[in-house]
Design a protein around this motif. Structure first.
Motif, PDB file in Angstrom:
ATOM      1  N   PRO A  29      -3.578 -37.844  41.828  1.00 50.17           N
ATOM      2  CA  PRO A  29      -4.716 -38.110  40.928  1.00 50.17           C
ATOM      3  C   PRO A  29      -5.071 -39.593  40.961  1.00 50.17           C
ATOM      4  O   PRO A  29      -4.197 -40.454  41.104  1.00 50.17           O
ATOM      5  CB  PRO A  29      -4.175 -37.700  39.550  1.00 50.17           C
ATOM      6  CG  PRO A  29      -2.996 -36.832  39.825  1.00 50.17           C
ATOM      7  CD  PRO A  29      -2.416 -37.290  41.121  1.00 50.17           C
ATOM      8  N   ARG A  30      -6.342 -39.884  40.844  1.00 46.94           N
ATOM      9  CA  ARG A  30      -6.754 -41.287  40.803  1.00 46.94           C
ATOM     10  C   ARG A  30      -6.288 -41.898  39.487  1.00 46.94           C
ATOM     11  O   ARG A  30      -6.586 -41.385  38.415  1.00 46.94           O
ATOM     12  CB  ARG A  30      -8.269 -41.404  40.942  1.00 46.94           C
ATOM     13  CG  ARG A  30      -8.787 -41.033  42.338  1.00 46.94           C
ATOM     14  CD  ARG A  30     -10.294 -41.248  42.401  1.00 46.94           C
ATOM     15  NE  ARG A  30     -10.865 -40.801  43.648  1.00 46.94           N
ATOM     16  CZ  ARG A  30     -11.147 -41.608  44.674  1.00 46.94           C
ATOM     17  NH1 ARG A  30     -10.882 -42.897  44.588  1.00 46.94           N
ATOM     18  NH2 ARG A  30     -11.686 -41.132  45.775  1.00 46.94           N
ATOM     19  N   ARG A  31      -5.549 -42.990  39.595  1.00 45.01           N
ATOM     20  CA  ARG A  31      -5.029 -43.668  38.419  1.00 45.01           C
ATOM     21  C   ARG A  31      -5.283 -45.155  38.553  1.00 45.01           C
ATOM     22  O   ARG A  31      -5.402 -45.674  39.667  1.00 45.01           O
ATOM     23  CB  ARG A  31      -3.513 -43.465  38.290  1.00 45.01           C
ATOM     24  CG  ARG A  31      -3.021 -42.048  38.034  1.00 45.01           C
ATOM     25  CD  ARG A  31      -1.525 -42.101  37.711  1.00 45.01           C
ATOM     26  NE  ARG A  31      -0.970 -40.784  37.475  1.00 45.01           N
ATOM     27  CZ  ARG A  31       0.006 -40.248  38.197  1.00 45.01           C
ATOM     28  NH1 ARG A  31       0.500 -40.920  39.215  1.00 45.01           N
ATOM     29  NH2 ARG A  31       0.485 -39.064  37.902  1.00 45.01           N
ATOM     30  N   GLU A 271     -11.183 -35.548  49.260  1.00 42.08           N
ATOM     31  CA  GLU A 271     -10.163 -35.985  50.225  1.00 42.08           C
ATOM     32  C   GLU A 271     -10.704 -35.964  51.651  1.00 42.08           C
ATOM     33  O   GLU A 271     -10.384 -36.836  52.457  1.00 42.08           O
ATOM     34  CB  GLU A 271      -8.917 -35.090  50.144  1.00 42.08           C
ATOM     35  CG  GLU A 271      -8.104 -35.253  48.886  1.00 42.08           C
ATOM     36  CD  GLU A 271      -8.489 -34.275  47.799  1.00 42.08           C
ATOM     37  OE1 GLU A 271      -7.886 -34.323  46.715  1.00 42.08           O
ATOM     38  OE2 GLU A 271      -9.414 -33.460  48.042  1.00 42.08           O
ATOM     39  N   ARG A 272     -11.538 -34.979  51.948  1.00 43.58           N
ATOM     40  CA  ARG A 272     -12.098 -34.896  53.299  1.00 43.58           C
ATOM     41  C   ARG A 272     -13.024 -36.079  53.578  1.00 43.58           C
ATOM     42  O   ARG A 272     -13.016 -36.651  54.673  1.00 43.58           O
ATOM     43  CB  ARG A 272     -12.836 -33.571  53.481  1.00 43.58           C
ATOM     44  CG  ARG A 272     -11.916 -32.355  53.413  1.00 43.58           C
ATOM     45  CD  ARG A 272     -12.698 -31.057  53.274  1.00 43.58           C
ATOM     46  NE  ARG A 272     -13.344 -30.686  54.514  1.00 43.58           N
ATOM     47  CZ  ARG A 272     -12.808 -29.885  55.446  1.00 43.58           C
ATOM     48  NH1 ARG A 272     -11.590 -29.403  55.275  1.00 43.58           N
ATOM     49  NH2 ARG A 272     -13.468 -29.581  56.530  1.00 43.58           N
ATOM     50  N   ARG A 607       6.109 -36.519  39.491  1.00 44.32           N
ATOM     51  CA  ARG A 607       5.033 -37.506  39.532  1.00 44.32           C
ATOM     52  C   ARG A 607       3.993 -37.276  38.428  1.00 44.32           C
ATOM     53  O   ARG A 607       3.198 -38.153  38.120  1.00 44.32           O
ATOM     54  CB  ARG A 607       4.324 -37.460  40.890  1.00 44.32           C
ATOM     55  CG  ARG A 607       3.637 -36.139  41.175  1.00 44.32           C
ATOM     56  CD  ARG A 607       2.952 -36.075  42.515  1.00 44.32           C
ATOM     57  NE  ARG A 607       2.582 -34.696  42.843  1.00 44.32           N
ATOM     58  CZ  ARG A 607       3.087 -34.003  43.861  1.00 44.32           C
ATOM     59  NH1 ARG A 607       3.963 -34.556  44.665  1.00 44.32           N
ATOM     60  NH2 ARG A 607       2.704 -32.752  44.083  1.00 44.32           N
ATOM     61  N   ASP A 608       3.986 -36.071  37.838  1.00 43.81           N
ATOM     62  CA  ASP A 608       2.957 -35.708  36.874  1.00 43.81           C
ATOM     63  C   ASP A 608       3.271 -36.271  35.498  1.00 43.81           C
ATOM     64  O   ASP A 608       4.433 -36.334  35.074  1.00 43.81           O
ATOM     65  CB  ASP A 608       2.831 -34.183  36.779  1.00 43.81           C
ATOM     66  CG  ASP A 608       2.325 -33.556  38.071  1.00 43.81           C
ATOM     67  OD1 ASP A 608       1.734 -34.291  38.880  1.00 43.81           O
ATOM     68  OD2 ASP A 608       2.538 -32.339  38.249  1.00 43.81           O
ATOM     69  N   GLU A 609       2.224 -36.630  34.766  1.00 52.57           N
ATOM     70  CA  GLU A 609       2.403 -37.098  33.396  1.00 52.57           C
ATOM     71  C   GLU A 609       3.078 -36.032  32.541  1.00 52.57           C
ATOM     72  O   GLU A 609       3.853 -36.343  31.632  1.00 52.57           O
ATOM     73  CB  GLU A 609       1.052 -37.475  32.798  1.00 52.57           C
ATOM     74  CG  GLU A 609       0.412 -38.696  33.431  1.00 52.57           C
ATOM     75  CD  GLU A 609      -0.929 -39.029  32.808  1.00 52.57           C
ATOM     76  OE1 GLU A 609      -1.356 -38.289  31.901  1.00 52.57           O
ATOM     77  OE2 GLU A 609      -1.530 -40.026  33.226  1.00 52.57           O
ATOM     78  N   ALA A 610       2.812 -34.774  32.841  1.00 54.37           N
ATOM     79  CA  ALA A 610       3.381 -33.680  32.049  1.00 54.37           C
ATOM     80  C   ALA A 610       4.903 -33.649  32.128  1.00 54.37           C
ATOM     81  O   ALA A 610       5.549 -33.081  31.243  1.00 54.37           O
ATOM     82  CB  ALA A 610       2.808 -32.341  32.517  1.00 54.37           C
TER      83      ALA A 610
END
Length: 765
Positions: A29-31, A271-272, A607-610
């Motif tokens: 994800p863009r952060r 992404e492409r 890696r996820d915030e969750a």
């Protein structure tokens, strides 16, 4: 500079998405990227291209280096798929492959005209290209990391990385093979990390700037995964260096194409577009550099003899200083002429090369010496025993001798200096883009994680939280210092013995073998009673957090410019094994997720915030995983400690504990693949445990041969406290006894500085 609040504060109601295999993520994800005010200020100083190249290559541990990398990527990469040449449309793999193949054919026509093999023009080209030749593939150095594993595309790329690294044997690696190809053409250069590498390569600013882009990409690959895939495909499929060195492709085009197809199948429109933009940028950079090489050859071919002499003098004059004493040319002392600052420094004008050469050719220094060999004071000074012996290389000396001979023959052509400005206009364009670069996703803030869960999240996603680096370094160092208490009390450990001993290879092997047999193997007896499923699962959950970052302690070791010791290749081989050598089925992170699934445990990816909200894994083991993530971020600073930690953790993979866990898991129908893998791969016969001891011996032998015995003692102290730092977390019952004032076991000879029991802090949290 933009400011924002911490984006990772606990937020109620965050979506929980359990991680399932296979990991088909195409981009993170863009952060935002968080940097401290100190890093912002340090990175504010402008660097000329060569200095920026060296900073990005040699500094892999600081916030400022990562901020510079982010600014470089902003300057080079088109924003949201747009570039000055227009917008990029969504494109399939076949179209990309055709574009790259057409560009390769175009470049092949140009490279084929850049001098015959073994010729001076070809050597000039290869020397100028060398920084990029030796950088090839650096963008894969850190693509495998806790935030990206076990992604399908990352393992594909890691398999390529392993090939480029010679399957762990540096002598078979691409960088070594390329260097041999250069040397076969007569181009001899120091290590790419050497302070004088760019000078010896005579790298133009454009070459250094191109190198800065690839190095910057290597520092932030998790956030720029589409760009990594695009650059990787285009650079290797183009094969500019294959063409220039007349060597086989480093990676088969079919394999590159298969990886491209795999990625595009998983990628979404964004992404492409990003991948295609990266492909187009790589084609632009390679066309630009090859065009510059052709212009460079053309410029050199048109140089007069006087211009060649002027080029040599201009290169050496700044280094001459006051070494010429009272030697005069014309009415001036050489020491004064060569010390003259340039106009940009507010002093007298820089050396007027045309006037200087005119004076020099009329001076006594070029008059025939009467030796009958066409010599003169100037050329005699370059001979063995002369004051300028060894100053000029063979090519330079031959040029100077030819010029002196022409002067003695009475030749006095008009002196017209042709300055080397090749590529300057293109370099100025990139430099201007760098000067303007101000990424809007950069946030300036101090790192203030509120608990271990948030700190763990930041460390896993360190690319987005570089402001956490100072905290990580401090925490790792404190743990290493605290762990030295086990230098005295370590013999009482259940699975380890960190008591101090004076190093010798024999002493290390003896200690390791004794721990292996007496603490890990001989105590084993099959369990007579198996705990119930809940108890088994609870014990397993105390391991899973570290299983989910398996191999992380090694993932930043042996990167380009930091990989010249034999021990570096050996460590990389162990890490490659942990990652399944690019085979997703054998990847230890994959195995961990298989076990979790078989036990019915659902978790988001780390890696996820969750993941900060998960309630399956207990809080009191975060400290162990955090220490591993902290130290691994400093592969240069904590190299010795990581070697010791590696020995401890690899030895722990074998023996009683592992066998008991397998027995319990099998009884309750839970997958044992992770435990089985470590039981076999970590053995002390030839597995990782033995290799870990061999690596320490290899490293300390290198230290002894280069720095002497005294240096070995200091390095060994740090290696062994790395071993102790693992025991510090593992041997909790013993540490609790120490804290209570009890004596847990026998002691060994005292370490260099004996710690006190006050050092027992944060035992497991």
């Amino acid at each position: 500079m933009a400011f924002a609040q911490n984006t990772d504060a606990h937020r109620p109601g965050r979506a929980f998405v359990p991680f399932v295999l296979p990991d088909t993520i195409a981009s993170l994800p863009r952060r935002p990227f968080e940097f401290s005010p100190a890093a912002r200020d340090e990175a504010a100083a402008s660097l000329e291209p060569g200095a920026l190249f060296q900073r990005l290559l040699r500094d892999q541990e600081s916030e400022a280096s990562l901020l510079l990398a982010r600014r470089v990527l902003e300057a080079f990469l088109p924003t949201d798929g747009h570039h000055e040449n227009g917008s990029y449309e969504d494109t399939d793999a076949e179209t990309i492959a055709v574009q790259v193949a057409e560009a390769r054919a175009e470049l092949a026509g140009t490279t084929g005209s850049l001098g015959a093999p073994g010729s001076e023009p070809r050597r000039t080209v290869l020397r100028q290209r060398a920084p990029l030749t030796l950088l090839g593939g650096c963008w894969l150095d850190n693509v495998s990391q806790p935030a990206t594993q076990p992604s399908v595309i990352v393992n594909r790329l890691f398999a390529h990385h392993l090939t480029l690294r010679g399957d762990g044997n540096t002598k078979r690696g691409l960088a070594h093979l390329r260097r041999r190809a250069l040397e076969n053409e007569g181009v001899y250069l120091p290590s790419i990390a050497a302070v004088d590498f760019l000078d010896k390569a005579r790298a133009r600013p454009l070459t250094a700037l191109h190198g800065c882009f690839y190095l910057a990409l290597s520092r932030l690959p998790a956030n720029f995964l589409p760009e990594v895939v695009g650059v990787h495909y285009a650079f290797h499929a183009l094969g500019t260096d294959d063409l220039l060195t007349d060597t086989p492709p480093a990676l088969p085009v079919a394999e590159l194409r298969d990886t491209l197809d795999t990625y595009l199948d998983m990628a979404g429109p964004d992404e492409r577009r990003r991948l295609h933009a990266a492909v187009r940028l790589t084609l632009e950079l390679e066309r630009e550099h090859v065009t510059t090489l052709a212009e460079f050859v053309s410029w050199r071919a048109g140089l007069t003899l006087e211009s060649k002499v002027a080029e040599i003098i201009s290169r050496h004059a700044p280094l001459a200083g006051s070494q010429h004493g009272g030697v005069r040319v014309g009415d001036s002392l050489l020491s004064d002429l060569f010390r003259s600052p340039g106009p940009s420094q507010g002093g007298t004008p820089a050396l007027d090369l045309a006037a200087f050469l005119a004076d020099l050719r009329e001076s006594r220094h070029l008059r025939a010496s009467g030796s009958g060999e066409g010599g003169c004071r100037f050329t005699d000074a370059m001979k063995f025993g002369g004051p300028m012996f060894g100053i000029f290389d063979e090519r330079e000396a031959a040029t100077l001798r030819a010029w002196a001979a022409s002067v003695q023959l009475g030749e006095r052509p008009r002196i017209e200096i042709s300055p080397d400005t090749v590529g300057e206009e293109r370099a100025a364009r990139w430099s201007a883009a760098l000067a303007r670069s101000a990424p809007t996703d950069v946030v300036v803030a101090e790192a203030e994680p509120r608990d271990h869960r948030e700190l763990f999240h930041r460390l896993v996603n360190i690319e987005n939280f570089p402001n956490t680096l100072p905290l990580a370094a401090e925490r790792a160092e404190r743990c290493f210092e605290d762990a030295e208490i086990l230098f005295v009390h370590g013999a009482g450990g259940r699975y380890t013995d960190a008591t101090w001993f004076d190093y010798s290879p024999q002493a290390l092997y003896e200690r390791a073998e004794r721990v292996y047999w007496e603490k890990l193997i001989q105590p084993y007896q099959p369990l007579q009673e198996i705990p119930d499923r809940d108890e088994v699962l609870f014990r397993q959950t105390t391991y899973y957090l570290t299983y989910l970052i398996d191999g992380a302690w090694l993932h930043r070791l042996g990167h380009l410019g930091h990989d010249e010791r034999e021990s570096d290749g050996m460590l990389f081989s162990i890490y490659a094994d942990e990652m399944g050598n690019g085979d997703l089925r054998k990847n230890h992170i994959t195995l961990t997720h298989r076990v979790l699934a078989s036990a019915g445990i659902e978790l988001p990816h780390i890696r996820d915030e969750a993941f900060m909200e998960q309630d399956e894994l207990p809080d009191d083991l975060y400290g162990f995983a955090i220490q591993q993530l902290c130290m691994c971020l400093f592969p240069d600073r904590f190299y010795n400690e990581i070697l010791g930690y590696n020995l401890a953790i690899e030895m722990f993979g074998s023996g009683e504990m592992r066998l008991h866990e397998i027995q319990k898991l099998r009884h309750h129908g839970i997958d044992t693949c992770y435990e089985q893998a470590h039981l076999t791969i970590d053995n002390f016969s030839a597995g990782h445990a033995k290799q870990a001891a061999d690596i320490i011996v290899s490293h300390l032998d290198h230290v002894r041969r280069t720095l002497g015995d005294a240096a070995v003692a200091a390095e060994w102290h740090r290696v062994w406290r790395g071993y102790a730092s693992f025991a510090y977390f593992l041997e909790q019952p013993m540490l609790e006894k120490i804290a209570a004032g009890a004596e847990p076991g026998a002691t060994s000879p005292s370490p260099p500085a004996e710690p006190t029991t006050d050092a027992v802090t944060e035992l497991v949290i």
